[in-house]
Design a protein around this motif. Structure first.
Motif, PDB file in Angstrom:
ATOM      1  N   UNK A 105       0.796  -1.531  -0.171  1.00 27.57           N
ATOM      2  CA  UNK A 105      -0.237  -0.084  -0.173  1.00 27.57           C
ATOM      3  C   UNK A 105       0.780   1.112  -0.276  1.00 27.57           C
ATOM      4  N   UNK A 106       1.668   1.455   0.291  1.00 27.37           N
ATOM      5  CA  UNK A 106       2.734   2.104   0.778  1.00 27.37           C
ATOM      6  C   UNK A 106       3.740   2.574  -0.321  1.00 27.37           C
ATOM      7  N   UNK A 107       3.979   1.435  -1.720  1.00 29.87           N
ATOM      8  CA  UNK A 107       4.618   1.614  -2.295  1.00 29.87           C
ATOM      9  C   UNK A 107       3.484   2.411  -3.337  1.00 29.87           C
ATOM     10  N   UNK A 108       2.127   2.113  -3.328  1.00 30.95           N
ATOM     11  CA  UNK A 108       1.180   2.852  -4.229  1.00 30.95           C
ATOM     12  C   UNK A 108       0.877   4.191  -3.969  1.00 30.95           C
ATOM     13  N   UNK A 109       1.185   4.374  -2.133  1.00 29.20           N
ATOM     14  CA  UNK A 109       0.881   6.124  -1.748  1.00 29.20           C
ATOM     15  C   UNK A 109       2.136   6.772  -2.497  1.00 29.20           C
ATOM     16  N   UNK A 110       3.721   5.793  -2.486  1.00 23.63           N
ATOM     17  CA  UNK A 110       4.515   6.868  -2.793  1.00 23.63           C
ATOM     18  C   UNK A 110       4.569   7.399  -3.840  1.00 23.63           C
ATOM     19  N   UNK A 111       4.085   7.011  -5.520  1.00 28.19           N
ATOM     20  CA  UNK A 111       3.587   6.073  -6.994  1.00 28.19           C
ATOM     21  C   UNK A 111       2.653   7.699  -6.517  1.00 28.19           C
ATOM     22  N   UNK A 112       1.781   7.522  -6.133  1.00 26.79           N
ATOM     23  CA  UNK A 112       0.405   8.545  -6.550  1.00 26.79           C
ATOM     24  C   UNK A 112       1.339  10.435  -5.813  1.00 26.79           C
ATOM     25  N   UNK A 113       2.059  10.295  -5.300  1.00 25.94           N
ATOM     26  CA  UNK A 113       2.700  11.454  -4.546  1.00 25.94           C
ATOM     27  C   UNK A 113       3.759  12.111  -5.211  1.00 25.94           C
ATOM     28  N   UNK A 114       4.695  10.554  -6.799  1.00 24.27           N
ATOM     29  CA  UNK A 114       5.512  10.574  -7.371  1.00 24.27           C
ATOM     30  C   UNK A 114       4.291  11.541  -8.844  1.00 24.27           C
ATOM     31  N   UNK A 115       3.627  11.048  -8.892  1.00 21.80           N
ATOM     32  CA  UNK A 115       2.184  11.278  -9.902  1.00 21.80           C
ATOM     33  C   UNK A 115       1.517  13.462  -9.321  1.00 21.80           C
ATOM     34  N   UNK A 116       2.256  13.447  -8.439  1.00 16.57           N
ATOM     35  CA  UNK A 116       1.570  14.978  -7.854  1.00 16.57           C
ATOM     36  C   UNK A 116      -0.125  14.999  -7.613  1.00 16.57           C
ATOM     37  N   UNK A 117      -1.067  13.282  -7.519  1.00 14.86           N
ATOM     38  CA  UNK A 117      -1.968  12.977  -6.734  1.00 14.86           C
ATOM     39  C   UNK A 117      -1.908  14.037  -5.315  1.00 14.86           C
ATOM     40  N   UNK A 118      -3.096  14.278  -5.162  1.00  9.45           N
ATOM     41  CA  UNK A 118      -4.034  14.867  -3.731  1.00  9.45           C
ATOM     42  C   UNK A 118      -4.325  13.812  -3.505  1.00  9.45           C
TER      43      UNK A 118
END
Length: 173
Positions: A105-118
């Motif tokens: 789950x944390x790996x997905x959250x990191x990718x969302x942050x990489x993608x500048x998603x709020x």
């Protein structure tokens, strides 16, 4: 031993599909059409055509997997198109309890942050009580119920990653 979390490779496809089937097998009597549902679960590696597959491995063996679907990528229409989404988080039943689900789950959250998603979204059902409890501890909040899937109730959950995501989450309600 802490699992290695990494992008999936083509050689991981069969292992991902096997772990997915093993992970969902405990729910076989709950879904209204297990045969059809399990065909989709057993083809989890196919998500790699339009999303990022991430695996957890210990001792060279895949023990978990998850799909990260980025903003603007194809996803069910109960998700907003611009939301990144966590799909099909699975952990081998023999490897559960070691934090693998949280790491994926944390790996997905990191990718969302990489993608500048709020924010980041997912959907789950109350019968997946362990996963649901983990998501709630991580800060995901239920947005609303969605249509049942193969006879089971599901809800949509969001995790705000910044203040803009918190605003969007409140507006979506």
């Amino acid at each position: 031993m802490s699992p290695l979390v990494r992008p999936a490779g083509l050689a991981d496809a069969a292992a991902i599909d096997q772990v997915a089937l093993a992970a969902f097998a405990q729910y076989r009597d709950h879904y209204s059409d297990w045969e059809t549902f399990s065909r989709g679960v057993g083809a989890m590696s196919g998500f790699g055509r339009f999303a990022e597959l991430i695996v957890a491995e210990t001792g060279g063996r895949v023990v978990g997997a998850v799909v990260y679907v980025g903003p603007g990528k194809p996803k069910p229409d109960f998700f907003a198109p611009e939301w990144p989404v966590i799909r099909m988080l699975v952990v081998d039943p023999e490897a559960r309890g070691g934090g693998i689900g949280r790491r994926l789950t944390e790996a997905c959250i990191e990718r969302a942050r990489r993608d500048a998603a709020p924010l980041i979204a997912l959907h789950t059902t109350p019968i997946q009580a362990v996963a649901l409890a983990m998501y709630l501890r991580m800060g995901f909040r239920e947005l609303r119920p969605i249509a049942p899937i193969f006879g089971l109730p599901y809800s949509l959950y969001l995790l705000a990653l910044d203040e803009q995501g918190e605003s969007q989450s409140k507006q979506a309600r």
